[in-house]
Design a protein around this motif. Structure first.
Motif, PDB file in Angstrom:
ATOM      1  N   TYR A   1     -80.106 -29.279 194.055  1.00  0.00           N
ATOM      2  CA  TYR A   1     -80.324 -29.219 195.497  1.00  0.00           C
ATOM      3  C   TYR A   1     -79.799 -27.899 196.061  1.00  0.00           C
ATOM      4  CZ  TYR A   1     -80.354 -30.662 200.403  1.00  0.00           C
ATOM      5  OH  TYR A   1     -80.586 -30.734 201.757  1.00  0.00           O
ATOM      6  N   ASP A   2     -78.548 -27.573 195.727  1.00  0.00           N
ATOM      7  CA  ASP A   2     -77.933 -26.344 196.231  1.00  0.00           C
ATOM      8  C   ASP A   2     -78.685 -25.103 195.760  1.00  0.00           C
ATOM      9  OD1 ASP A   2     -76.012 -27.846 197.510  1.00  0.00           O
ATOM     10  OD2 ASP A   2     -74.441 -27.428 196.024  1.00  0.00           O
ATOM     11  N   ALA A   3     -79.115 -25.096 194.506  1.00  0.00           N
ATOM     12  CA  ALA A   3     -79.825 -23.937 193.965  1.00  0.00           C
ATOM     13  C   ALA A   3     -81.160 -23.725 194.664  1.00  0.00           C
ATOM     14  CB  ALA A   3     -80.034 -24.103 192.457  1.00  0.00           C
ATOM     15  N   TYR A   4     -81.930 -24.795 194.845  1.00  0.00           N
ATOM     16  CA  TYR A   4     -83.215 -24.658 195.538  1.00  0.00           C
ATOM     17  C   TYR A   4     -83.023 -24.303 197.003  1.00  0.00           C
ATOM     18  CZ  TYR A   4     -86.283 -25.871 191.743  1.00  0.00           C
ATOM     19  OH  TYR A   4     -86.981 -25.832 190.572  1.00  0.00           O
ATOM     20  N   GLN A   5     -82.043 -24.890 197.635  1.00  0.00           N
ATOM     21  CA  GLN A   5     -81.777 -24.552 199.039  1.00  0.00           C
ATOM     22  C   GLN A   5     -81.443 -23.068 199.156  1.00  0.00           C
ATOM     23  OE1 GLN A   5     -78.277 -26.226 200.903  1.00  0.00           O
ATOM     24  NE2 GLN A   5     -79.328 -26.277 202.879  1.00  0.00           N
ATOM     25  N   TYR A   6     -80.596 -22.575 198.283  1.00  0.00           N
ATOM     26  CA  TYR A   6     -80.238 -21.154 198.301  1.00  0.00           C
ATOM     27  C   TYR A   6     -81.464 -20.289 198.066  1.00  0.00           C
ATOM     28  CZ  TYR A   6     -78.586 -16.656 196.767  1.00  0.00           C
ATOM     29  OH  TYR A   6     -78.410 -15.303 196.632  1.00  0.00           O
ATOM     30  N   PHE A   7     -82.234 -20.613 197.052  1.00  0.00           N
ATOM     31  CA  PHE A   7     -83.351 -19.763 196.655  1.00  0.00           C
ATOM     32  C   PHE A   7     -84.470 -19.764 197.682  1.00  0.00           C
ATOM     33  CE2 PHE A   7     -86.741 -18.073 194.050  1.00  0.00           C
ATOM     34  CZ  PHE A   7     -86.062 -17.140 193.267  1.00  0.00           C
ATOM     35  N   LEU A   8     -84.711 -20.888 198.349  1.00  0.00           N
ATOM     36  CA  LEU A   8     -85.878 -21.014 199.230  1.00  0.00           C
ATOM     37  C   LEU A   8     -85.588 -20.884 200.717  1.00  0.00           C
ATOM     38  CD1 LEU A   8     -87.638 -23.985 197.416  1.00  0.00           C
ATOM     39  CD2 LEU A   8     -88.179 -21.543 197.220  1.00  0.00           C
ATOM     40  N   THR A   9     -84.327 -20.979 201.129  1.00  0.00           N
ATOM     41  CA  THR A   9     -84.067 -21.006 202.570  1.00  0.00           C
ATOM     42  C   THR A   9     -83.158 -19.905 203.087  1.00  0.00           C
ATOM     43  OG1 THR A   9     -82.117 -22.458 202.481  1.00  0.00           O
ATOM     44  CG2 THR A   9     -84.296 -23.521 202.536  1.00  0.00           C
ATOM     45  N   ARG A  10     -82.471 -19.214 202.266  1.00  0.00           N
ATOM     46  CA  ARG A  10     -81.540 -18.202 202.745  1.00  0.00           C
ATOM     47  C   ARG A  10     -82.296 -17.029 203.368  1.00  0.00           C
ATOM     48  NH1 ARG A  10     -78.445 -21.888 203.068  1.00  0.00           N
ATOM     49  NH2 ARG A  10     -76.660 -22.151 201.752  1.00  0.00           N
ATOM     50  N   PRO A  11     -81.608 -16.221 204.175  1.00  0.00           N
ATOM     51  CA  PRO A  11     -82.281 -15.137 204.899  1.00  0.00           C
ATOM     52  C   PRO A  11     -83.168 -14.219 204.038  1.00  0.00           C
ATOM     53  CG  PRO A  11     -80.061 -15.379 205.717  1.00  0.00           C
ATOM     54  CD  PRO A  11     -80.194 -16.304 204.523  1.00  0.00           C
ATOM     55  N   ASN A  12     -82.827 -13.998 202.800  1.00  0.00           N
ATOM     56  CA  ASN A  12     -83.615 -13.101 201.959  1.00  0.00           C
ATOM     57  C   ASN A  12     -84.584 -13.840 201.048  1.00  0.00           C
ATOM     58  OD1 ASN A  12     -82.382 -10.834 203.046  1.00  0.00           O
ATOM     59  ND2 ASN A  12     -80.747 -10.862 201.530  1.00  0.00           N
ATOM     60  N   ALA A  13     -84.895 -15.085 201.359  1.00  0.00           N
ATOM     61  CA  ALA A  13     -85.756 -15.880 200.470  1.00  0.00           C
ATOM     62  C   ALA A  13     -87.131 -15.248 200.287  1.00  0.00           C
ATOM     63  CB  ALA A  13     -85.892 -17.306 200.997  1.00  0.00           C
ATOM     64  N   VAL A  14     -87.759 -14.811 201.357  1.00  0.00           N
ATOM     65  CA  VAL A  14     -89.092 -14.211 201.244  1.00  0.00           C
ATOM     66  C   VAL A  14     -89.017 -12.950 200.387  1.00  0.00           C
ATOM     67  CG1 VAL A  14     -90.953 -13.064 202.518  1.00  0.00           C
ATOM     68  CG2 VAL A  14     -90.007 -15.226 203.346  1.00  0.00           C
ATOM     69  N   GLN A  15     -88.013 -12.138 200.616  1.00  0.00           N
ATOM     70  CA  GLN A  15     -87.839 -10.918 199.824  1.00  0.00           C
ATOM     71  C   GLN A  15     -87.612 -11.254 198.351  1.00  0.00           C
ATOM     72  OE1 GLN A  15     -84.800  -8.216 201.228  1.00  0.00           O
ATOM     73  NE2 GLN A  15     -84.331  -7.605 199.138  1.00  0.00           N
ATOM     74  N   ARG A  16     -86.750 -12.227 198.090  1.00  0.00           N
ATOM     75  CA  ARG A  16     -86.423 -12.616 196.715  1.00  0.00           C
ATOM     76  C   ARG A  16     -87.672 -13.125 195.995  1.00  0.00           C
ATOM     77  NH1 ARG A  16     -81.841 -14.309 197.620  1.00  0.00           N
ATOM     78  NH2 ARG A  16     -82.391 -16.157 198.823  1.00  0.00           N
ATOM     79  N   VAL A  17     -88.447 -13.983 196.637  1.00  0.00           N
ATOM     80  CA  VAL A  17     -89.660 -14.520 196.020  1.00  0.00           C
ATOM     81  C   VAL A  17     -90.709 -13.425 195.880  1.00  0.00           C
ATOM     82  CG1 VAL A  17     -91.539 -16.190 196.276  1.00  0.00           C
ATOM     83  CG2 VAL A  17     -89.178 -16.883 196.742  1.00  0.00           C
TER      84      VAL A  17
END
Length: 95
Positions: free
Chosen positions: A49-65
């Protein structure tokens, strides 16, 4: 892609294998929000849960993906639920 580049052109398809059918969105931010909305309702363990929340919702999620899409053409992650792995996919929509 550099850190100051614009997101890749739309649209994008997201899917959770054997959970949600593919869905297409015009903007990557909307695709990630929909993906997180589906994932957060699943019986994920705390770490997943924490990993997906971090990866998909944090401020840089669009940049990271975007960086993953630029490098690999698609982003495929996985999680374990009910004893098996399920793929989570983000990719440019197929024409």
């Amino acid at each position: 892609m550099s850190r100051n580049s614009a997101p890749p052109p739309a649209p994008f398809t997201v899917e959770i294998e054997d959970v949600t059918p593919p869905a297409t969105f015009e903007h990557l931010a909307d695709a990630l929000a929909a993906l997180w909305s589906s994932l957060r309702t699943l019986p994920l363990g705390a770490t997943q849960y924490d990993a997906y929340q971090y990866f998909l919702t944090r401020p840089n999620a669009v940049q990271r993906v975007t960086e993953h899409l630029d490098r690999d053409g698609e982003l495929v992650l996985s999680f374990r639920m009910e004893g098996r792995l399920h793929a989570v996919r983000v990719s440019p929509a197929r024409a």
